[in-house]
Design a protein around this motif. Structure first.
Motif, short mmCIF file in Angstrom:
data_model
loop_
_atom_site.label_atom_id
_atom_site.label_comp_id
_atom_site.label_asym_id
_atom_site.label_seq_id
_atom_site.Cartn_x
_atom_site.Cartn_y
_atom_site.Cartn_z
N ALA A 1 -12.89 4.71 -57.17
CA ALA A 1 -14.17 5.10 -57.77
C ALA A 1 -13.86 5.67 -59.14
N ASN A 2 -14.09 4.91 -60.18
CA ASN A 2 -13.56 5.21 -61.49
C ASN A 2 -14.41 6.20 -62.27
N ALA A 3 -13.73 7.05 -63.07
CA ALA A 3 -14.41 7.99 -63.96
C ALA A 3 -13.66 8.14 -65.28
N TYR A 4 -12.70 7.24 -65.55
CA TYR A 4 -11.86 7.33 -66.74
C TYR A 4 -11.67 5.93 -67.32
N GLU A 5 -11.74 5.84 -68.64
CA GLU A 5 -11.62 4.53 -69.28
C GLU A 5 -10.27 3.88 -69.02
N GLU A 6 -9.22 4.68 -68.85
CA GLU A 6 -7.90 4.09 -68.60
C GLU A 6 -7.84 3.41 -67.23
N GLY A 7 -8.82 3.64 -66.38
CA GLY A 7 -8.85 2.98 -65.08
C GLY A 7 -9.50 1.61 -65.09
#
Length: 289
Positions: A128-134
């Motif tokens: 569940a992504n919350a960071y652009e690097e993900g």
């Protein structure tokens, strides 16, 4: 083993289907599903934990067994999905719970957490992504779609709404493909193939661009509130990579992180292991005392 109950309630005239198990006297876990799935993705985990926790897993409007209102009657954005699920939470009189988020569960769940932080006793995060690097390589078509929605970019996105696209999300990066039940991706496809559902999903896929602009807001919530957090992440996910899991430690240095040798739908292979992590994590934190 506690049995799963299958219920529904009406939120602003929209039937929201949900799976429920366990006693309400036990600590509560709200399970928010991803794309193109539904509460069905939690079927095994619910059975794993229902003797010790109260588990609630709703289907969003347009997903699973919930209603699929026409697009002129319901606005298919993550803002609106989060409002519907927040009203669902209040209708069930849930006042404190651990929030489990996978994929679309992130933009739905974080919006609720930012508005109502007092509800959230802990976070359980699975791809569940919350960071652009993900953001992984499988999102390239999405980036072109967000930049310019036209016939060409929309047609590229329609590929992930096909049976082949759905199966790919379930089997890509897994440890052992023989452990992935074909029932799971065929069940999802049944709902995707309903007349009109492709357009609903395209609306949400296009709206996903707005989630990236909110990443700093969600990160600020994490820094400010420091919710106890367990991360169980399929490290071979081509959509949301393990860099997205590790990025959480920038704002949650005490987060417990487990990188699992699987893909986007980690519960298909590792639900039993994830259940052990959850039970140990919630018990150690004594969050519901």
């Amino acid at each position: 083993m506690a049995s799963i109950r299958y219920n529904s309630l009406s939120i602003d005239g929209v039937k929201i289907f949900y799976r429920e198990a366990g006693s309400r006297s036990n600590p509560a876990i709200l399970l928010l599903h991803g794309f193109p799935s539904s509460s069905h993705m939690y079927r095994d985990l619910i059975n794993d934990l229902a003797d010790r926790y109260y588990l609630i897993a709703p289907d969003y409007p347009g997903f699973g067994n919930s209603d699929m209102p026409d697009r002129d009657k319901y606005t298919y954005t993550f803002d609106n999905l989060s409002v519907t699920i927040e009203k669902f939470i209040d209708a069930l009189k849930l006042t404190k719970f651990a929030l489990y988020m996978q994929d679309y569960g992130s933009p739905v769940g974080y919006r609720i957490a930012v508005r109502r932080p007092e509800l959230i006793k802990a976070l359980i995060i699975q791809n569940a992504n919350a960071y652009e690097e993900g953001i992984g390589p499988a999102i390239e078509d999405g980036k072109r779609f967000w930049a310019n929605r036209n016939t060409e970019t929309e047609n590229a996105m329609r590929n992930i709404l096909t049976a082949e696209g759905t199966k790919f999300q379930y089997i890509d990066g897994v440890e052992d493909v023989q452990r992935i039940s074909p029932d799971a991706y065929r069940y999802d496809q049944l709902f995707l193939d309903r007349p009109g559902n492709n357009e609903i999903q395209l609306d949400l896929l296009y709206d996903y661009r707005n989630n990236l602009t909110l990443y700093p807001v969600w990160q600020q919530y994490l820094r400010d509130h420091q919710p106890p957090t367990l991360i169980t992440w399929g490290k071979n996910d081509a959509m949301f990579t393990e860099k997205g899991a590790l990025a959480y430690r920038k704002d949650l240095p005490k987060a417990e992180v487990h990188l699992l040798n699987t893909g986007h739908f980690a519960l298909e292979e590792f639900h039993a292991e994830i259940a052990v992590y959850i039970d140990r994590f919630l018990s150690a934190a004594s969050l519901f005392v």
